[in-house]
Structures are given as C-alpha cells and as structure tokens.
Design an enzyme around this catalytic site. Structure first.
Site, PDB file in Angstrom:
ATOM      1  N   ASP A   1       0.859  -1.181   0.000  1.00 56.74           N
ATOM      2  CA  ASP A   1       0.000   0.000   0.000  1.00 56.74           C
ATOM      3  C   ASP A   1       0.900   1.238   0.000  1.00 56.74           C
ATOM      4  OD1 ASP A   1      -3.226   0.277   1.552  1.00 56.74           O
ATOM      5  OD2 ASP A   1      -2.135   1.814   0.423  1.00 56.74           O
TER       6      ASP A   1
ATOM      7  N   ASP B   1      -2.696   4.848  -2.340  1.00 51.50           N
ATOM      8  CA  ASP B   1      -3.617   5.484  -1.404  1.00 51.50           C
ATOM      9  C   ASP B   1      -4.009   6.894  -1.861  1.00 51.50           C
ATOM     10  OD1 ASP B   1      -4.850   5.409   1.306  1.00 51.50           O
ATOM     11  OD2 ASP B   1      -3.548   7.127   1.618  1.00 51.50           O
TER      12      ASP B   1
ATOM     13  N   GLU C   1      -6.558   4.042  -5.460  1.00 52.17           N
ATOM     14  CA  GLU C   1      -7.730   4.383  -4.656  1.00 52.17           C
ATOM     15  C   GLU C   1      -8.091   5.811  -5.014  1.00 52.17           C
ATOM     16  OE1 GLU C   1      -7.486   5.756  -0.729  1.00 52.17           O
ATOM     17  OE2 GLU C   1      -9.367   4.878  -0.103  1.00 52.17           O
TER      18      GLU C   1
ATOM     19  N   ASP D   1     -11.843   0.575   5.421  1.00 53.99           N
ATOM     20  CA  ASP D   1     -12.396   1.910   5.672  1.00 53.99           C
ATOM     21  C   ASP D   1     -13.908   1.917   5.751  1.00 53.99           C
ATOM     22  OD1 ASP D   1     -10.045   3.629   3.492  1.00 53.99           O
ATOM     23  OD2 ASP D   1      -9.945   3.152   5.634  1.00 53.99           O
TER      24      ASP D   1
HETATM   25  O1  ISL Z   1     -14.007   7.445   3.114  1.00 51.64           O
HETATM   26  C1  ISL Z   1     -13.257   8.241   3.595  1.00 51.64           C
HETATM   27  C2  ISL Z   1     -13.352   9.697   3.346  1.00 51.64           C
HETATM   28  O2  ISL Z   1     -14.492  10.145   4.029  1.00 51.64           O
HETATM   29  C3  ISL Z   1     -12.214   7.822   4.501  1.00 51.64           C
HETATM   30  O3  ISL Z   1     -12.631   6.729   5.318  1.00 51.64           O
HETATM   31  C4  ISL Z   1     -10.939   7.303   3.854  1.00 51.64           C
HETATM   32  O4  ISL Z   1     -10.004   8.016   4.559  1.00 51.64           O
HETATM   33  C5  ISL Z   1     -10.735   7.607   2.378  1.00 51.64           C
HETATM   34  O5  ISL Z   1     -11.435   6.675   1.632  1.00 51.64           O
HETATM   35  C6  ISL Z   1      -9.221   7.544   2.054  1.00 51.64           C
HETATM   36  O6  ISL Z   1      -8.718   6.341   2.561  1.00 51.64           O
HETATM   37  C7  ISL Z   1      -7.314   6.116   2.468  1.00 51.64           C
HETATM   38  O7  ISL Z   1      -6.538   7.227   2.933  1.00 51.64           O
HETATM   39  C8  ISL Z   1      -6.626   7.587   4.307  1.00 51.64           C
HETATM   40  C9  ISL Z   1      -6.559   6.388   5.259  1.00 51.64           C
HETATM   41  O8  ISL Z   1      -7.018   6.777   6.550  1.00 51.64           O
HETATM   42  C10 ISL Z   1      -7.430   5.250   4.758  1.00 51.64           C
HETATM   43  O9  ISL Z   1      -7.327   4.117   5.621  1.00 51.64           O
HETATM   44  C11 ISL Z   1      -7.005   4.911   3.353  1.00 51.64           C
HETATM   45  O10 ISL Z   1      -7.721   3.783   2.843  1.00 51.64           O
HETATM   46  C12 ISL Z   1      -5.471   8.537   4.582  1.00 51.64           C
HETATM   47  O11 ISL Z   1      -4.265   7.911   4.208  1.00 51.64           O
END
Ligand code: ISL
Length: 641
Positions: free
Chosen positions: A172, A271, A353, A425
């Site tokens: 990741d 990410d 993502e 998440d």
């Molecule tokens: O859905 C979301 C926005 O409201 C959050 O739950 C999520 O942070 C978002 O989808 C981005 O997620 C990714 O980056 C974040 C981390 O906290 C998450 O776990 C990751 O999947 C910041 O790095």
C-alpha cells in the site's frame, strides 16, 4: 470543446468529468442523474445562482484542463484481469508474538490458508515504519517495516512465501502525504526555506491559508509555532500532504516504488492517489460544495490539473522495471497446480484508490490507453444514493444492480472494473444489506453467499477483504472508548462541538466507523488472532462463523467462496467472458450471462421471489436445487446445457 459560463448543462454532461460530477451531486441529493438531464438546455451560468459563481468558474477551469472523452483502449489481456485479490489489514490478521498486533510472521503462518482459499494476489495495508496516528497510513520510513509487524527480512520471507505458492503480493503506497515524523517533514519544519520546505505545503500567515476541511474533521491546516508556518493535511494533523508539483517529491515516490519492485513486490495499491495534484495557489473552496460533498475545497484537488501527468510519470519512472526483481511468482495452472517461475511483469500493477472519481473520469486515469493506472477503486458502490457512511440505513442491493448496469453502459473498451465493497475503511456490506437481520445465521449465510456470487462472477477483478469469506459482520461496539480509528474519534468530538448530543454522536459514529472492519480476524470460536490482548476489542459471538467452524462445514460461506474461486480459475468465460444482463428491469432480481454460457441469478430481497424463466436450458453448478421460487437472498450459478 472550450467551456465557458455560457456552456449548457448538456455540454457538461458530455464531458467525462462533468458527467461524473453532476452524477455525484445528484447521488448526494438522493436523486437520479436523469433528473438533471431534463434541464440539459440551461446555461451553467444559471447554476451560479445556487452554487455561486466560484463553483461555476472552478467547474469551467476543471473541464477545460482535462481532455474530452478518451477514445477506446486496446483490450490487452493482463494477469490481474484473471486474478482474485485478497486485502489483508495486517494489524488485525494474525499475531505471531502475542503483543496483540498482527504481524508479518502471522501472515506467513497463514499463507497455506490463503493459497487453499485460492486467492491469486495479496494486498497488504501499510506495513512500513509509522507512528500509527492513522494506523500505518502515516509513513515515517518507506524502506523499513513497522517494528510491531516485523523486519525487512520478514517482508522478504513473506514475498518469497507468496511467490512459492503461486500468489503475487502488492503493498500500500501512501504518497499523497507522509507522517509529520518523516525525516523530510522534520527537515521542512526545521528549515522551511531549505530543500525540504518545498516537499510540503508550508504557508505563513495569521490564519489558515484557505477554508479547506480535513477528511478527519476540522481545518486541513495545522499551525507549527516553532517555525511560524501552517502545513496542509487533508487527513490527520500528523499526515502532511506532499507537494507533487515538486519534481524531487515525484522522484522520491518513483524511487520508493522501484526499491520495493526490486525486492519482489508485484505492484502497489495507491492510497488516495487522485488527490496528489492540487489547484495552483490552493484557492478557497466553495462552501456550498463543502456542504453538499462534506469536504470544503475538494473541487481543488479531487482531480487536479496535473494528476494524469504525474501518474504517467510515476508509471514510467517507478513502476516500469529497469532490472529483474529478486524473485518472481510461480505460475498457477487453471486446476490450481503450480508451475515454474514466471518472467517478471514488465510493469508493476498500479491500483489507484480514487475517492470521488466516477466511471467516466476513472477512464481518464485507468483506461488501457492512458498509460497511468491499471485499476481504480470507484467508491460510488459503497453507499446507496442519498446516504453517507454515517447514516443508519439499510443498503438496498437493487442499487448494487443499478451500479453494475450503469458501469456496463458507461464504460468502454480498455476499461476494467475492480469489484469490491468491503475494505478497512468501511462497515461490512453484509451488515449494511441485512440491516440487523444478520443475527439470523441463515440470513447471514445467504447474504454472505450472494455477495460472493456477485463479486466472483461479475465482469472485473474481485478484491476480497479479510473476513468476507467467513461472512464477517459489523461489531456491536458499546462505547467510544472501544474505538481506535482517528476518523471516528475526531468525528465524535466535532459532532459534539456542533451541538449533537453524545447519544446522537455515538449513533452516527457507530453506523460508519472504520473499526467495524478492523477487528481481529476470527480464526477460532474464541478468537485465535493472538495469545495476548488484541489492540482492538471485537469478537463474533455468533457460533459457526470462525474460520475453523466455517472450514468444518461444507455448506458454509467459506466453501462457497472456495468453490466460486476455483470455478472462476478454471473458467475463462467467468474471468473475461462478455456480460449480458437477463431481465434487467425486474426488481429484486439480478441475473446475467457470462461468456454466453454461465447463467448467474440472485434474489436481492429478503422475501421469496418467483423465479423467471432462464435465458436458456442450463444445469445447476452451484446453489440450491432450482424450483419455482428463489429463497431470500438465494444466488446460484448454472451452465448452458
Ligand atoms: O471514506 C473516507 C473519506 O471520508 C475515509 O474513510 C478514507 O479516509 C478515504 O477513503 C481515504 O482512505 C485512504 O486514505 C486515508 C486512510 O485513513 C485510509 O485508511 C485509506 O484507505 C489517509 O491515508
């Protein structure tokens, strides 16, 4: 086409970004996008009355800075189109040393389990050195393993263990931001005018440089008194956004990627990768959009002006191999037996993502002719229209059907879907659909199997999340003291500051907390995750849903996943065959044909449904005996006679 304030709504809808933005706004308002197309003739200057002229100007700038609809991409066969991915949240998967935190040795001990389930590629949430303000998504050293999880030697052993069993492994990559404790961040704070000052967004001033809001509540700026600077953090205050307009930052990211590819990693999940390019000058965000989409300023970074360019550069300079890796994966034949080592993939896989990116804007980033991402997580599937993760509501699986019908209609040659809904998440989709009825083991099993059937027979690449194979459900947390997720903790505090009562705040957080999916994997009836105290409380009281019990019951959800994965592996039609929906307008019923031979049908409701006539004579392969009705949440796979 050059957009101006005089452009008409229909012109906006004809642009991939415009179409997705309008649909996203309609979805947030719980309306069908068709509602907006009836006003196709209005000029977008008219929208300024409701959204403000700054929003209209931002929209015009955004659309003019991105190409029109991409042409069709080549349909080139890739390993990851055949693969079944399995996401591991390492902190909660298996703990080998009793400290209550999952680790790499714990995963190594379970590789035979994963190989028997039949998955082809593991995705591990971050394992790098981190202070864990956001559970590893705040990286302090990209080339060291978090001490609680093990060492670089353990990582090499894990990579080797996967490859030996015919499984690839991706990690990741969190490069939209680093931890505030990363050496770059420390150097920037110590000398904001030095070489590392431009690695981040550091600004002087009496107050926050703009009105952007964090995804984790509060302003997206943190004041650093020791250096009299504000620093941008779209997430936690300890997650400082990297300045991707700085070529040195882009070079660092590429070097991290190639360093891990050399060690044998097969690629990365990237990410929040669509956030890396911010609008020049970091302009004020529209308060109206902030109200509608919850995050003020998002229009200035969710699809920034240089996003595609930076992804193309990262693919070329980081993911494209320049030397053979330390190890490569063994081939796994369609019958599951193992073959020889495969040659290195010329490019490591890039799975983006991309929060807020829709079907058509996603094609601008991941279609096979874009030379950027390979796959992209589209989050539109996670909540039904008009709902947010923090609403208490029952997810209507008819929306799942709508989502795949829409994807099939709006995607084009060269697009490929990542089929997912559970991850670290989001609350469990099984619980969202069952809406409390999952306390009945029969309903829990039926919905668990239905979700497996859909995910493993839909056209696209399935990304399973740990626990789906045992029908894992949301946790009955009882208080905020049990939660560890910074997003939940910050949200609760912010809601109370807004005047919500503790009970109202708790109910909202309980509905959407990410900790539902982060509780330790249930290996045994009494847990089996650790010999110590788990870092996050949570166990499944319902008998029959631990790995051991599911494995001992051949009618379980686990064996249903096992059978579908094996069927998919040996059946080209289920992997890349075309997709034709059957009776798409029939409510509570989802059915389709893959490759002209495999017929899949599902009852999307908790009530008996009359079974329609199948599209052709077929024999049941997986599922209950076919009769005149479909049982609640019944799903099945049949093959043309
Ligand atoms: O859905 C979301 C926005 O409201 C959050 O739950 C999520 O942070 C978002 O989808 C981005 O997620 C990714 O980056 C974040 C981390 O906290 C998450 O776990 C990751 O999947 C910041 O790095």
């Amino acid at each position: 086409m050059e957009f101006t304030r005089a452009s008409r709504l229909r012109d906006i809808l004809a642009h991939p970004l415009g179409s997705d933005i309008v649909r996203q706004l309609a979805r947030q308002m719980g309306r069908s996008p068709r509602w907006l197309t009836t006003f196709g003739g209005i000029r977008i200057s008219w929208l300024a009355r409701f959204l403000g002229s700054d929003v209209v100007d931002s929209l015009v700038t955004l659309l003019n800075s991105h190409p029109d609809r991409p042409g069709p991409g080549p349909e080139v066969k890739q390993w990851w189109q055949d693969a079944v991915f399995y996401q591991i949240y390492p902190r909660s998967f298996a703990d080998s040393d009793g400290d209550g935190i999952g680790d790499l040795r714990g995963i190594i001990d379970r590789l035979d389990y994963l190989a028997e389930l039949g998955v082809d590629c593991l995705w591990l949430s971050p394992i790098f050195d981190s202070p864990n303000e956001d559970m590893g998504y705040d990286i302090r050293n990209y080339r060291a393993i978090m001490s609680e999880m093990g060492t670089l030697e353990d990582a090499d052993a894990l990579i080797d263990g996967c490859h030996e069993r015919g499984m690839r492994i991706i990690l990741d990559l969190v490069v939209n931001h680093t931890s505030a404790e990363h050496p770059w961040a420390r150097a920037a704070a110590a000398d904001p005018d030095g070489p590392y000052g431009d690695y981040y967004f550091l600004r002087q001033g009496q107050r926050e440089p703009n009105n952007w809001r964090s995804f984790f509540s509060g302003p997206a700026w943190r004041y650093l008194p020791e250096t009299d600077r504000w620093v941008l953090h779209l997430f936690a205050p300890g997650q400082w956004d990297l300045n991707w307009d700085n070529p040195a930052v882009r070079g660092e990211a590429a070097d991290i990627v190639s360093w891990w590819l050399d060690r044998g990693v097969d690629g990365f999940r990237l990410d929040v990768i669509n956030l890396i390019s911010k609008s020049p000058g970091l302009p004020e965000g529209s308060e109206i959009i902030g109200e509608l989409l919850q995050f003020t300023g998002i229009e200035h970074y969710f699809f920034g002006p240089k996003l595609h360019d930076y992804l193309v550069e990262l693919r070329r300079n980081g993911f494209t191999r320049r030397r053979p890796p330390r190890t490569t994966v063994r081939h796994r034949h369609t019958d599951g037996t193992l073959g020889d080592r495969l040659p290195p993939d010329p490019v490591g896989i890039m799975v983006g993502e991309a929060i807020g990116i829709g079907v058509e804007s996603g094609a601008l980033l991941a279609r096979s002719n874009q030379a950027a991402l390979d796959l992209l997580f589209n989050f539109d599937v996670l909540e039904s229209p008009g709902h947010s993760r923090f609403d208490t509501y029952t997810y209507d699986p008819n929306y799942l059907k709508e989502y795949y019908l829409d994807y099939a209609q709006r995607s084009g040659p060269g697009d490929w879907l990542a089929v997912f809904w559970d991850n670290h998440d989001n609350p469990r989709m099984l619980s969202k659909i069952a809406g409390g009825a999952e306390s009945d083991p029969a309903i829990r099993t039926a919905v668990g199997k239905l979700l497996a059937t859909l995910q493993l027979t839909m056209r696209g690449t399935p990304f399973l999340y740990q626990g789906q194979e045992i029908a894992a459900i949301n946790q009955p947390f009882s208080s905020m003291s049990e939660l560890r997720d910074i997003e939940s903790i910050n949200r609760y505090r912010a809601l109370l500051e807004q005047g919500w009562s503790p009970q109202q705040g708790w109910e909202s957080v309980l509905a959407g907390t990410r900790d539902h999916a982060r509780v330790p994997m249930q290996w045994e009836p009494d847990g089996g995750f650790t010999t110590g105290t788990p870092w996050l409380a949570g166990c499944d009281e319902a008998p029959g849903f631990s790995v051991a019990e599911q494995y001992a019951n051949h009618d379980s959800v686990w064996w249903w996943y096992h059978a579908l994965i094996a069927l998919r592996r040996r059946t080209e039609d289920l992997r890349s065959g075309d997709l034709r929906f059957h009776l798409p307008r029939r409510r509570h019923y989802l059915a389709y044909v893959r490759g002209g031979r495999y017929f899949i049908e599902m009852n999307l409701s908790g009530r008996m449904q009359p079974r329609p006539k199948p599209p052709f004579e077929c024999d049941l392969i997986l599922g209950p005996p076919r009769n005149s009705h479909l049982a609640p949440y019944e799903s099945s796979v049949s093959c043309r006679r």
